[in-house]
Write a protein that holds these residues in place. Structure first.
Motif, PDB file in Angstrom:
ATOM      1  N   TRP A  20       0.833  -1.209   0.000  1.00  0.00           N
ATOM      2  CA  TRP A  20       0.000   0.000   0.000  1.00  0.00           C
ATOM      3  C   TRP A  20       0.865   1.256   0.000  1.00  0.00           C
ATOM      4  O   TRP A  20       0.629   2.192  -0.763  1.00  0.00           O
ATOM      5  CB  TRP A  20      -0.917  -0.029   1.221  1.00  0.00           C
ATOM      6  CG  TRP A  20      -1.968   1.029   1.208  1.00  0.00           C
ATOM      7  CD1 TRP A  20      -1.858   2.290   1.713  1.00  0.00           C
ATOM      8  CD2 TRP A  20      -3.271   0.941   0.643  1.00  0.00           C
ATOM      9  NE1 TRP A  20      -3.024   2.979   1.513  1.00  0.00           N
ATOM     10  CE2 TRP A  20      -3.901   2.171   0.863  1.00  0.00           C
ATOM     11  CE3 TRP A  20      -3.967  -0.065   0.003  1.00  0.00           C
ATOM     12  CZ2 TRP A  20      -5.201   2.421   0.443  1.00  0.00           C
ATOM     13  CZ3 TRP A  20      -5.254   0.185  -0.407  1.00  0.00           C
ATOM     14  CH2 TRP A  20      -5.852   1.410  -0.194  1.00  0.00           C
ATOM     15  N   ARG A  21       1.889   1.266   0.842  1.00  0.00           N
ATOM     16  CA  ARG A  21       2.772   2.431   0.923  1.00  0.00           C
ATOM     17  C   ARG A  21       3.584   2.593  -0.360  1.00  0.00           C
ATOM     18  O   ARG A  21       3.868   3.712  -0.785  1.00  0.00           O
ATOM     19  CB  ARG A  21       3.718   2.304   2.121  1.00  0.00           C
ATOM     20  CG  ARG A  21       3.028   2.283   3.479  1.00  0.00           C
ATOM     21  CD  ARG A  21       2.487   3.594   3.852  1.00  0.00           C
ATOM     22  NE  ARG A  21       3.596   4.505   4.053  1.00  0.00           N
ATOM     23  CZ  ARG A  21       3.484   5.792   4.293  1.00  0.00           C
ATOM     24  NH1 ARG A  21       2.295   6.322   4.384  1.00  0.00           N
ATOM     25  NH2 ARG A  21       4.532   6.548   4.450  1.00  0.00           N
ATOM     26  N   GLN A  24       1.380   4.191  -2.781  1.00  0.00           N
ATOM     27  CA  GLN A  24       1.149   5.572  -2.362  1.00  0.00           C
ATOM     28  C   GLN A  24       2.340   6.456  -2.755  1.00  0.00           C
ATOM     29  O   GLN A  24       2.158   7.598  -3.162  1.00  0.00           O
ATOM     30  CB  GLN A  24       0.933   5.618  -0.854  1.00  0.00           C
ATOM     31  CG  GLN A  24       0.433   6.928  -0.324  1.00  0.00           C
ATOM     32  CD  GLN A  24       0.115   6.840   1.162  1.00  0.00           C
ATOM     33  OE1 GLN A  24       0.634   5.977   1.864  1.00  0.00           O
ATOM     34  NE2 GLN A  24      -0.724   7.714   1.629  1.00  0.00           N
ATOM     35  N   SER A  25       3.545   5.906  -2.655  1.00  0.00           N
ATOM     36  CA  SER A  25       4.724   6.699  -2.993  1.00  0.00           C
ATOM     37  C   SER A  25       4.806   6.988  -4.489  1.00  0.00           C
ATOM     38  O   SER A  25       5.470   7.937  -4.894  1.00  0.00           O
ATOM     39  CB  SER A  25       5.994   5.976  -2.533  1.00  0.00           C
ATOM     40  OG  SER A  25       6.245   4.842  -3.340  1.00  0.00           O
ATOM     41  N   HIS A  26       4.132   6.197  -5.303  1.00  0.00           N
ATOM     42  CA  HIS A  26       4.107   6.423  -6.749  1.00  0.00           C
ATOM     43  C   HIS A  26       2.920   7.274  -7.176  1.00  0.00           C
ATOM     44  O   HIS A  26       2.691   7.461  -8.375  1.00  0.00           O
ATOM     45  CB  HIS A  26       4.085   5.094  -7.505  1.00  0.00           C
ATOM     46  CG  HIS A  26       5.378   4.349  -7.420  1.00  0.00           C
ATOM     47  ND1 HIS A  26       6.512   4.749  -8.086  1.00  0.00           N
ATOM     48  CD2 HIS A  26       5.725   3.239  -6.740  1.00  0.00           C
ATOM     49  CE1 HIS A  26       7.490   3.924  -7.822  1.00  0.00           C
ATOM     50  NE2 HIS A  26       7.036   2.991  -6.994  1.00  0.00           N
ATOM     51  N   GLY A  27       2.148   7.739  -6.216  1.00  0.00           N
ATOM     52  CA  GLY A  27       1.049   8.644  -6.520  1.00  0.00           C
ATOM     53  C   GLY A  27      -0.191   7.961  -7.079  1.00  0.00           C
ATOM     54  O   GLY A  27      -0.981   8.598  -7.771  1.00  0.00           O
ATOM     55  N   SER A  29      -3.863   6.691  -6.996  1.00  0.00           N
ATOM     56  CA  SER A  29      -5.027   7.135  -6.236  1.00  0.00           C
ATOM     57  C   SER A  29      -5.631   5.977  -5.436  1.00  0.00           C
ATOM     58  O   SER A  29      -5.435   4.804  -5.761  1.00  0.00           O
ATOM     59  CB  SER A  29      -6.094   7.703  -7.176  1.00  0.00           C
ATOM     60  OG  SER A  29      -6.651   6.661  -7.958  1.00  0.00           O
ATOM     61  N   THR A  30      -6.381   6.315  -4.399  1.00  0.00           N
ATOM     62  CA  THR A  30      -7.011   5.307  -3.551  1.00  0.00           C
ATOM     63  C   THR A  30      -8.004   4.472  -4.353  1.00  0.00           C
ATOM     64  O   THR A  30      -8.078   3.255  -4.189  1.00  0.00           O
ATOM     65  CB  THR A  30      -7.717   5.977  -2.364  1.00  0.00           C
ATOM     66  OG1 THR A  30      -6.760   6.755  -1.637  1.00  0.00           O
ATOM     67  CG2 THR A  30      -8.323   4.957  -1.435  1.00  0.00           C
ATOM     68  N   LYS A  33      -6.087   1.941  -6.260  1.00  0.00           N
ATOM     69  CA  LYS A  33      -5.564   0.883  -5.383  1.00  0.00           C
ATOM     70  C   LYS A  33      -6.643  -0.140  -5.070  1.00  0.00           C
ATOM     71  O   LYS A  33      -6.383  -1.350  -5.096  1.00  0.00           O
ATOM     72  CB  LYS A  33      -5.033   1.489  -4.080  1.00  0.00           C
ATOM     73  CG  LYS A  33      -3.701   2.183  -4.236  1.00  0.00           C
ATOM     74  CD  LYS A  33      -3.199   2.644  -2.900  1.00  0.00           C
ATOM     75  CE  LYS A  33      -3.199   4.136  -2.864  1.00  0.00           C
ATOM     76  NZ  LYS A  33      -2.625   4.712  -1.679  1.00  0.00           N
TER      77      LYS A  33
END
Length: 56
Positions: A20-21, A24-27, A29-30, A33
């Motif tokens: 998940w992180r 998130q670090s690659h931008g 979106s939720t 994901k």
């Protein structure tokens, strides 16, 4: 629950948090994901279904 089950759950949660992180670090979106998680769940469930019917 046995110790190995608890350890498996802890390691699985750790892997999910790292994935998940990483996304998130690659931008990512939720919404994207959750879409990818749903697709992976479908792939894994389909594979489990097929393998259970084959008898592996």
């Amino acid at each position: 629950m046995t110790g190995s089950v608890v350890a498996s759950i802890v390691f699985l949660l750790g892997a999910l948090i790292l994935a998940w992180r990483g996304l998130q670090s690659h931008g990512v979106s939720t919404e994207r994901k959750f879409w990818m998680a749903g697709l992976w769940a479908l792939i894994i469930a389909g594979l489990a279904f097929i393998l259970s019917h084959i008898g592996v």
